[in-house]
Scaffold this motif. Structure first.
Motif, PDB file in Angstrom:
ATOM      1  N   MET A   7       0.824  -1.206   0.000  1.00  8.48           N
ATOM      2  CA  MET A   7       0.000   0.000   0.000  1.00  8.48           C
ATOM      3  C   MET A   7       0.863   1.263   0.000  1.00  8.48           C
ATOM      4  SD  MET A   7      -3.054  -1.182  -0.161  1.00  8.48           S
ATOM      5  CE  MET A   7      -4.168   0.097   0.372  1.00  8.48           C
ATOM      6  N   ASP A   8       1.639   1.470  -1.039  1.00 10.23           N
ATOM      7  CA  ASP A   8       2.415   2.696  -1.172  1.00 10.23           C
ATOM      8  C   ASP A   8       1.459   3.888  -1.221  1.00 10.23           C
ATOM      9  OD1 ASP A   8       4.928   1.634  -1.193  1.00 10.23           O
ATOM     10  OD2 ASP A   8       5.090   1.481  -3.364  1.00 10.23           O
ATOM     11  N   PRO A   9       1.654   4.882  -0.363  1.00  9.31           N
ATOM     12  CA  PRO A   9       0.709   5.994  -0.341  1.00  9.31           C
ATOM     13  C   PRO A   9       0.745   6.862  -1.601  1.00  9.31           C
ATOM     14  CG  PRO A   9       2.534   6.402   1.166  1.00  9.31           C
ATOM     15  CD  PRO A   9       2.658   4.983   0.714  1.00  9.31           C
ATOM     16  N   ALA A  10       1.955   7.144  -2.102  1.00 12.22           N
ATOM     17  CA  ALA A  10       2.048   8.019  -3.285  1.00 12.22           C
ATOM     18  C   ALA A  10       3.409   7.833  -3.955  1.00 12.22           C
ATOM     19  CB  ALA A  10       1.853   9.478  -2.893  1.00 12.22           C
ATOM     20  N   PRO A  11       3.590   6.732  -4.689  1.00 14.95           N
ATOM     21  CA  PRO A  11       4.885   6.491  -5.333  1.00 14.95           C
ATOM     22  C   PRO A  11       5.265   7.655  -6.252  1.00 14.95           C
ATOM     23  CG  PRO A  11       3.519   4.526  -5.419  1.00 14.95           C
ATOM     24  CD  PRO A  11       2.649   5.641  -4.930  1.00 14.95           C
TER      25      PRO A  11
ATOM     26  N   MET B  89       7.357   7.825  -8.548  1.00 14.76           N
ATOM     27  CA  MET B  89       7.581   7.448  -9.936  1.00 14.76           C
ATOM     28  C   MET B  89       6.373   7.769 -10.815  1.00 14.76           C
ATOM     29  SD  MET B  89       9.702   6.290 -12.198  1.00 14.76           S
ATOM     30  CE  MET B  89      11.017   6.045 -10.993  1.00 14.76           C
ATOM     31  N   ASN B  90       5.181   7.676 -10.265  1.00 14.30           N
ATOM     32  CA  ASN B  90       3.980   8.025 -11.031  1.00 14.30           C
ATOM     33  C   ASN B  90       4.043   9.460 -11.522  1.00 14.30           C
ATOM     34  OD1 ASN B  90       2.419   5.560 -10.694  1.00 14.30           O
ATOM     35  ND2 ASN B  90       2.201   6.144  -8.557  1.00 14.30           N
ATOM     36  N   MET B  91       4.314  10.382 -10.602  1.00 14.91           N
ATOM     37  CA  MET B  91       4.332  11.801 -10.942  1.00 14.91           C
ATOM     38  C   MET B  91       5.513  12.150 -11.845  1.00 14.91           C
ATOM     39  SD  MET B  91       3.027  13.318  -7.280  1.00 14.91           S
ATOM     40  CE  MET B  91       3.639  11.962  -6.286  1.00 14.91           C
ATOM     41  N   GLN B  92       6.653  11.485 -11.617  1.00  9.65           N
ATOM     42  CA  GLN B  92       7.815  11.735 -12.471  1.00  9.65           C
ATOM     43  C   GLN B  92       7.529  11.291 -13.902  1.00  9.65           C
ATOM     44  OE1 GLN B  92      10.684   9.531 -10.002  1.00  9.65           O
ATOM     45  NE2 GLN B  92      11.811  11.439  -9.715  1.00  9.65           N
ATOM     46  N   ALA B  93       6.909  10.123 -14.040  1.00  4.34           N
ATOM     47  CA  ALA B  93       6.574   9.612 -15.371  1.00  4.34           C
ATOM     48  C   ALA B  93       5.603  10.538 -16.080  1.00  4.34           C
ATOM     49  CB  ALA B  93       5.993   8.207 -15.261  1.00  4.34           C
ATOM     50  N   MET B  94       4.579  10.968 -15.361  1.00  6.04           N
ATOM     51  CA  MET B  94       3.585  11.847 -15.962  1.00  6.04           C
ATOM     52  C   MET B  94       4.206  13.175 -16.375  1.00  6.04           C
ATOM     53  SD  MET B  94       0.490  10.865 -13.339  1.00  6.04           S
ATOM     54  CE  MET B  94      -0.627  12.188 -13.792  1.00  6.04           C
ATOM     55  N   ALA B  95       5.056  13.734 -15.518  1.00  8.12           N
ATOM     56  CA  ALA B  95       5.726  14.994 -15.851  1.00  8.12           C
ATOM     57  C   ALA B  95       6.619  14.838 -17.078  1.00  8.12           C
ATOM     58  CB  ALA B  95       6.553  15.473 -14.656  1.00  8.12           C
ATOM     59  N   ALA B  96       7.141  13.618 -17.267  1.00  6.32           N
ATOM     60  CA  ALA B  96       7.996  13.335 -18.429  1.00  6.32           C
ATOM     61  C   ALA B  96       7.185  12.993 -19.674  1.00  6.32           C
ATOM     62  CB  ALA B  96       8.959  12.192 -18.103  1.00  6.32           C
ATOM     63  N   GLY B  97       5.859  12.947 -19.542  1.00  5.35           N
ATOM     64  CA  GLY B  97       5.008  12.654 -20.688  1.00  5.35           C
ATOM     65  C   GLY B  97       4.951  11.187 -21.062  1.00  5.35           C
TER      66      GLY B  97
ATOM     67  N   PRO C 228       3.128   7.331 -20.322  1.00  4.23           N
ATOM     68  CA  PRO C 228       1.999   6.643 -19.692  1.00  4.23           C
ATOM     69  C   PRO C 228       2.493   5.695 -18.603  1.00  4.23           C
ATOM     70  CG  PRO C 228       2.502   5.640 -21.809  1.00  4.23           C
ATOM     71  CD  PRO C 228       3.380   6.844 -21.695  1.00  4.23           C
ATOM     72  N   VAL C 229       1.641   5.467 -17.631  1.00  8.95           N
ATOM     73  CA  VAL C 229       1.978   4.598 -16.504  1.00  8.95           C
ATOM     74  C   VAL C 229       1.040   3.407 -16.472  1.00  8.95           C
ATOM     75  CG1 VAL C 229       2.152   4.446 -13.981  1.00  8.95           C
ATOM     76  CG2 VAL C 229       2.769   6.580 -15.149  1.00  8.95           C
ATOM     77  N   VAL C 230       1.597   2.227 -16.268  1.00  8.74           N
ATOM     78  CA  VAL C 230       0.786   1.068 -15.904  1.00  8.74           C
ATOM     79  C   VAL C 230       1.071   0.844 -14.428  1.00  8.74           C
ATOM     80  CG1 VAL C 230       0.267  -1.361 -16.267  1.00  8.74           C
ATOM     81  CG2 VAL C 230       0.882   0.086 -18.219  1.00  8.74           C
ATOM     82  N   GLY C 231       0.089   1.153 -13.593  1.00 15.66           N
ATOM     83  CA  GLY C 231       0.332   1.179 -12.164  1.00 15.66           C
ATOM     84  C   GLY C 231      -0.557   0.237 -11.377  1.00 15.66           C
ATOM     85  N   THR C 232      -0.136  -0.002 -10.165  1.00 12.30           N
ATOM     86  CA  THR C 232      -0.817  -0.912  -9.252  1.00 12.30           C
ATOM     87  C   THR C 232      -2.145  -0.351  -8.761  1.00 12.30           C
ATOM     88  OG1 THR C 232      -0.568  -2.078  -7.144  1.00 12.30           O
ATOM     89  CG2 THR C 232       0.443   0.089  -7.288  1.00 12.30           C
ATOM     90  N   CYS C 233      -3.036  -1.263  -8.423  1.00 10.45           N
ATOM     91  CA  CYS C 233      -4.324  -0.872  -7.836  1.00 10.45           C
ATOM     92  C   CYS C 233      -4.199  -0.668  -6.331  1.00 10.45           C
ATOM     93  CB  CYS C 233      -5.384  -1.929  -8.141  1.00 10.45           C
ATOM     94  SG  CYS C 233      -5.015  -3.562  -7.460  1.00 10.45           S
ATOM     95  N   PHE C 234      -3.029  -0.963  -5.767  1.00 11.40           N
ATOM     96  CA  PHE C 234      -2.839  -0.861  -4.324  1.00 11.40           C
ATOM     97  C   PHE C 234      -2.235   0.492  -3.948  1.00 11.40           C
ATOM     98  CE2 PHE C 234      -2.311  -5.442  -5.349  1.00 11.40           C
ATOM     99  CZ  PHE C 234      -3.481  -5.896  -4.758  1.00 11.40           C
ATOM    100  N   GLY C 235      -2.654   1.036  -2.822  1.00 16.80           N
ATOM    101  CA  GLY C 235      -2.111   2.291  -2.349  1.00 16.80           C
ATOM    102  C   GLY C 235      -2.643   3.486  -3.116  1.00 16.80           C
ATOM    103  N   GLY C 236      -1.811   4.526  -3.204  1.00 17.68           N
ATOM    104  CA  GLY C 236      -2.262   5.793  -3.763  1.00 17.68           C
ATOM    105  C   GLY C 236      -2.080   5.971  -5.252  1.00 17.68           C
TER     106      GLY C 236
ATOM    107  N   SER D 272      -3.671   4.813  -7.779  1.00 13.95           N
ATOM    108  CA  SER D 272      -4.924   5.050  -8.501  1.00 13.95           C
ATOM    109  C   SER D 272      -5.501   6.441  -8.244  1.00 13.95           C
ATOM    110  CB  SER D 272      -5.969   3.991  -8.130  1.00 13.95           C
ATOM    111  OG  SER D 272      -6.279   4.059  -6.756  1.00 13.95           O
ATOM    112  N   GLU D 273      -4.972   7.151  -7.234  1.00 11.80           N
ATOM    113  CA  GLU D 273      -5.385   8.526  -6.989  1.00 11.80           C
ATOM    114  C   GLU D 273      -4.556   9.507  -7.815  1.00 11.80           C
ATOM    115  OE1 GLU D 273      -5.456   9.396  -2.809  1.00 11.80           O
ATOM    116  OE2 GLU D 273      -6.351   7.457  -2.319  1.00 11.80           O
ATOM    117  N   ILE D 274      -3.487   9.023  -8.402  1.00 13.92           N
ATOM    118  CA  ILE D 274      -2.590   9.859  -9.209  1.00 13.92           C
ATOM    119  C   ILE D 274      -2.774   9.566 -10.690  1.00 13.92           C
ATOM    120  CG2 ILE D 274      -0.161  10.407  -9.688  1.00 13.92           C
ATOM    121  CD1 ILE D 274       0.407   9.477  -6.756  1.00 13.92           C
ATOM    122  N   VAL D 275      -2.748   8.298 -11.037  1.00 10.81           N
ATOM    123  CA  VAL D 275      -2.879   7.872 -12.430  1.00 10.81           C
ATOM    124  C   VAL D 275      -4.357   7.622 -12.729  1.00 10.81           C
ATOM    125  CG1 VAL D 275      -2.251   6.115 -14.133  1.00 10.81           C
ATOM    126  CG2 VAL D 275      -0.592   6.814 -12.386  1.00 10.81           C
TER     127      VAL D 275
END
Length: 198
Positions: free
Chosen positions: A108-112, A114-122, A124-132, A134-137
């Motif tokens: 349950m990572d609260p806010a990895p 890497m999600n925000m870094q990937a998005m800022a870099a343009g 796409p992310v394939v991310g986990t349903c666990f933790g935060g 899904s609140e970012i991606v």
């Protein structure tokens, strides 16, 4: 974003084949981050996308050695590059040359970050349903959310983006827009000002 020259330098530095489709994982090398599951998924991914290649930016330690052994046992020795931890322009270049970024945490990572870094870099992310994550991606908008324990479903999302460069580009652009609107330093500053009444 990295310049074309910086990306070219990294290709040379890491001895990468430009004909590959790169999947990027970065972060702490630990089993609860989904790294071992991710390697198992790569065998399925490569059955559909033979040119798929995993870039793993994790610390060069005993855990990396165990992952390398697992990769060898799965017949993936030549399909994974361990880059070591990256920062600055090298990290920007890793994002630039990758098709997509994966965040397969099993915990349950609260806010990895890497999600925000990937998005800022343009990217796409394939991310986990666990933790935060899904609140970012936003699923289906700037990437996909999937359960890494369902390896077929998770790897299927990766394959979909590797097969459709236009979709990956579109989702990456949406991710950058969302990152600018929600996660930039300016936005954080505005929120802090609201909280503290500045």
């Amino acid at each position: 974003r990295a310049s074309s020259g910086e990306v070219e330098d990294l290709f040379i530095k890491l001895k990468l084949n430009k004909n590959k489709k790169f999947i990027f994982f970065g972060g702490r090398g630990m089993s609860d981050k989904g790294t071992e599951v991710l390697l198992e998924m790569l065998t399925d991914i490569k059955s559909e996308i033979p040119e798929a290649h995993m870039l793993m930016a994790i610390g060069k330690d005993g855990y990396q050695e165990s992952l390398a052994k697992l990769a060898n046992s799965l017949g993936l020795k030549d399909s994974i590059s361990f880059t070591g931890l990256m920062s600055g322009r090298d990290l920007a270049s890793l994002f630039s040359l990758s098709y997509l970024v994966v965040v397969p945490s099993l915990t349950m990572d609260p806010a990895p970050l890497m999600n925000m870094q990937a998005m800022a870099a343009g990217k796409p992310v394939v991310g986990t349903c666990f933790g935060g994550t899904s609140e970012i991606v936003i699923d289906g908008v700037c990437g996909y959310i999937a359960n890494p324990y369902n390896q077929k479903a998770f790897s299927g999302r990766i394959v979909a983006l590797l097969k459709d460069q236009e979709l990956a580009f579109k989702m990456g652009n949406m991710g950058r827009k969302i990152a600018e609107e929600k996660f930039s330093l300016v936005k954080y500053g505005e929120r802090l000002a609201e909280v503290y009444g500045f």
